[in-house]
Design a protein around this motif. Structure first.
Motif, PDB file in Angstrom:
ATOM      1  N   TYR A  36       0.841  -1.184   0.000  1.00 22.14           N
ATOM      2  CA  TYR A  36       0.000   0.000   0.000  1.00 22.14           C
ATOM      3  C   TYR A  36       0.883   1.243   0.000  1.00 22.14           C
ATOM      4  O   TYR A  36       1.999   1.222   0.514  1.00 22.14           O
ATOM      5  CB  TYR A  36      -0.876   0.064   1.258  1.00 22.14           C
ATOM      6  CG  TYR A  36      -1.975  -0.963   1.338  1.00 22.14           C
ATOM      7  CD1 TYR A  36      -1.746  -2.210   1.899  1.00 22.14           C
ATOM      8  CD2 TYR A  36      -3.258  -0.665   0.876  1.00 22.14           C
ATOM      9  CE1 TYR A  36      -2.757  -3.143   1.988  1.00 22.14           C
ATOM     10  CE2 TYR A  36      -4.287  -1.608   0.977  1.00 22.14           C
ATOM     11  CZ  TYR A  36      -4.019  -2.839   1.530  1.00 22.14           C
ATOM     12  OH  TYR A  36      -5.033  -3.775   1.624  1.00 22.14           O
ATOM     13  N   GLN A  38       0.727   5.176   1.435  1.00 18.68           N
ATOM     14  CA  GLN A  38      -0.021   6.032   2.345  1.00 18.68           C
ATOM     15  C   GLN A  38       0.569   7.431   2.291  1.00 18.68           C
ATOM     16  O   GLN A  38       1.688   7.656   2.723  1.00 18.68           O
ATOM     17  CB  GLN A  38       0.013   5.485   3.771  1.00 18.68           C
ATOM     18  CG  GLN A  38      -0.853   6.274   4.734  1.00 18.68           C
ATOM     19  CD  GLN A  38      -0.874   5.675   6.130  1.00 18.68           C
ATOM     20  OE1 GLN A  38       0.091   5.065   6.570  1.00 18.68           O
ATOM     21  NE2 GLN A  38      -1.984   5.847   6.841  1.00 18.68           N
ATOM     22  N   LYS A  40      -1.452  10.602   3.119  1.00 17.62           N
ATOM     23  CA  LYS A  40      -1.946  11.426   4.218  1.00 17.62           C
ATOM     24  C   LYS A  40      -2.557  10.535   5.279  1.00 17.62           C
ATOM     25  O   LYS A  40      -1.958  10.255   6.308  1.00 17.62           O
ATOM     26  CB  LYS A  40      -2.941  12.458   3.698  1.00 17.62           C
ATOM     27  CG  LYS A  40      -2.284  13.520   2.848  1.00 17.62           C
ATOM     28  CD  LYS A  40      -3.255  14.619   2.469  1.00 17.62           C
ATOM     29  CE  LYS A  40      -2.544  15.692   1.643  1.00 17.62           C
ATOM     30  NZ  LYS A  40      -3.467  16.737   1.187  1.00 17.62           N
ATOM     31  N   LYS A  41      -3.740  10.076   5.068  1.00 20.05           N
ATOM     32  CA  LYS A  41      -4.387   9.208   6.039  1.00 20.05           C
ATOM     33  C   LYS A  41      -4.637   7.802   5.496  1.00 20.05           C
ATOM     34  O   LYS A  41      -4.269   6.809   6.129  1.00 20.05           O
ATOM     35  CB  LYS A  41      -5.707   9.832   6.508  1.00 20.05           C
ATOM     36  CG  LYS A  41      -5.528  11.049   7.408  1.00 20.05           C
ATOM     37  CD  LYS A  41      -6.855  11.515   7.999  1.00 20.05           C
ATOM     38  CE  LYS A  41      -7.828  12.005   6.959  1.00 20.05           C
ATOM     39  NZ  LYS A  41      -9.056  12.581   7.563  1.00 20.05           N
ATOM     40  N   ALA A  42      -5.299   7.728   4.345  1.00 19.33           N
ATOM     41  CA  ALA A  42      -5.772   6.422   3.882  1.00 19.33           C
ATOM     42  C   ALA A  42      -4.736   5.702   3.036  1.00 19.33           C
ATOM     43  O   ALA A  42      -4.242   6.253   2.048  1.00 19.33           O
ATOM     44  CB  ALA A  42      -7.050   6.595   3.077  1.00 19.33           C
ATOM     45  N   PRO A  43      -4.376   4.473   3.371  1.00 17.10           N
ATOM     46  CA  PRO A  43      -3.531   3.673   2.476  1.00 17.10           C
ATOM     47  C   PRO A  43      -4.275   3.351   1.189  1.00 17.10           C
ATOM     48  O   PRO A  43      -5.452   2.990   1.222  1.00 17.10           O
ATOM     49  CB  PRO A  43      -3.264   2.401   3.284  1.00 17.10           C
ATOM     50  CG  PRO A  43      -3.587   2.745   4.695  1.00 17.10           C
ATOM     51  CD  PRO A  43      -4.674   3.767   4.622  1.00 17.10           C
ATOM     52  N   LEU A  88       3.598   0.751   2.791  1.00 16.33           N
ATOM     53  CA  LEU A  88       3.281  -0.282   3.776  1.00 16.33           C
ATOM     54  C   LEU A  88       3.234  -1.654   3.115  1.00 16.33           C
ATOM     55  O   LEU A  88       2.622  -1.821   2.055  1.00 16.33           O
ATOM     56  CB  LEU A  88       1.927   0.001   4.424  1.00 16.33           C
ATOM     57  CG  LEU A  88       1.820   1.281   5.251  1.00 16.33           C
ATOM     58  CD1 LEU A  88       0.355   1.619   5.527  1.00 16.33           C
ATOM     59  CD2 LEU A  88       2.565   1.147   6.560  1.00 16.33           C
TER      60      LEU A  88
END
Lengths: 112, 114
Positions: A36, A38, A40-43, A88
């Motif tokens: 993934y 990432q 800012k916030k969401a992967p 990630l």
């Protein structure tokens, strides 16, 4: 205990460089490995790998899995500043039931 | 994939209060999950939200602190109860449209507890 390890934890490169991010794992009942991005916030999902030796490719990004040596790499060629993010690695599997275990991430900074 | 929305996108709360985070998916999905990402850390699974039954919590997380509802196949809520500054995190909802397939994440809720 199931675990996912990533290296390096952080990396700074110049635009145009090629980078290789590493992910190794010790997870019982391995089912798949996920990458993934990432920002800012969401992967956001990049790749899912289930078979050894088969490269998955999307533009300048590619990834491959080695189930014998229990690792995967994510390559990014001709890096751009927009590639700056945390990458990630996650592995699906587990001792008692199926779950997704995340590694600590590699923070990539691409400077002009 | 699936389109996932979360609200609120961020909030600043006082110690001792509770906050409920909502997660809405644009299609029916079997599996929904709640994750926490503390500052500088990776994602940690809090629980699996089960439709029509109690959530399945991971080690270190309990229902009294993080009650979860899943009334149908497109919606779930996570409540962070009796908050302390240690609860300051990003909370993420994820879905797995098909069992064993890729997980997709919502936009996240950034929570700050003062």
């Amino acid at each position: 205990e199931d675990k996912v390890v990533q290296s390096p934890l952080s990396l700074v490169v110049h635009e145009g460089d090629t980078v290789t991010l590493n992910c190794s794992y010790e997870v019982t009942n391995f089912r798949s490995l996920l990458w993934y991005k990432q920002e800012k916030k969401a992967p956001t999902f990049l790749f899912m790998l289930t078979s050894s030796g088969i490269e998955k490719k999307s533009g300048r990004l590619s990834s491959i899995l080695d189930k014998k040596e229990l690792f995967s790499i994510l390559n990014i060629t001709a890096t751009q500043t927009g590639d700056s993010a945390v990458y990630l690695c996650a592995v699906r599997g587990g001792t008692s039931y199926d779950k997704v275990i995340f590694g600590p991430g590699t923070s990539l900074s691409v400077i002009p | 994939s699936a389109v996932i929305s979360q609200k609120p996108s961020r909030d600043i709360c006082q110690r001792g209060t509770s906050l409920t985070i909502q997660c809405q998916v644009d299609s029916q999905v079997t599996m929904m999950f709640w994750y926490r990402q503390q500052p500088g850390q990776s994602l940690t699974l809090i629980a699996t939200a089960n439709q029509g039954s109690e959530a399945t919590y991971e080690s270190g997380f309990v229902i009294d602190k993080f009650p979860i509802s899943r009334p149908n196949l497109t919606f779930s809520t996570l409540t962070v109860s009796n908050m302390s500054p240690e609860d300051s995190s990003i909370y993420l909802c994820s879905v797995e449209p098909r069992v064993g397939d890729t997980q997709y994440f919502g936009p996240g809720t950034r929570l700050t507890v003062l």
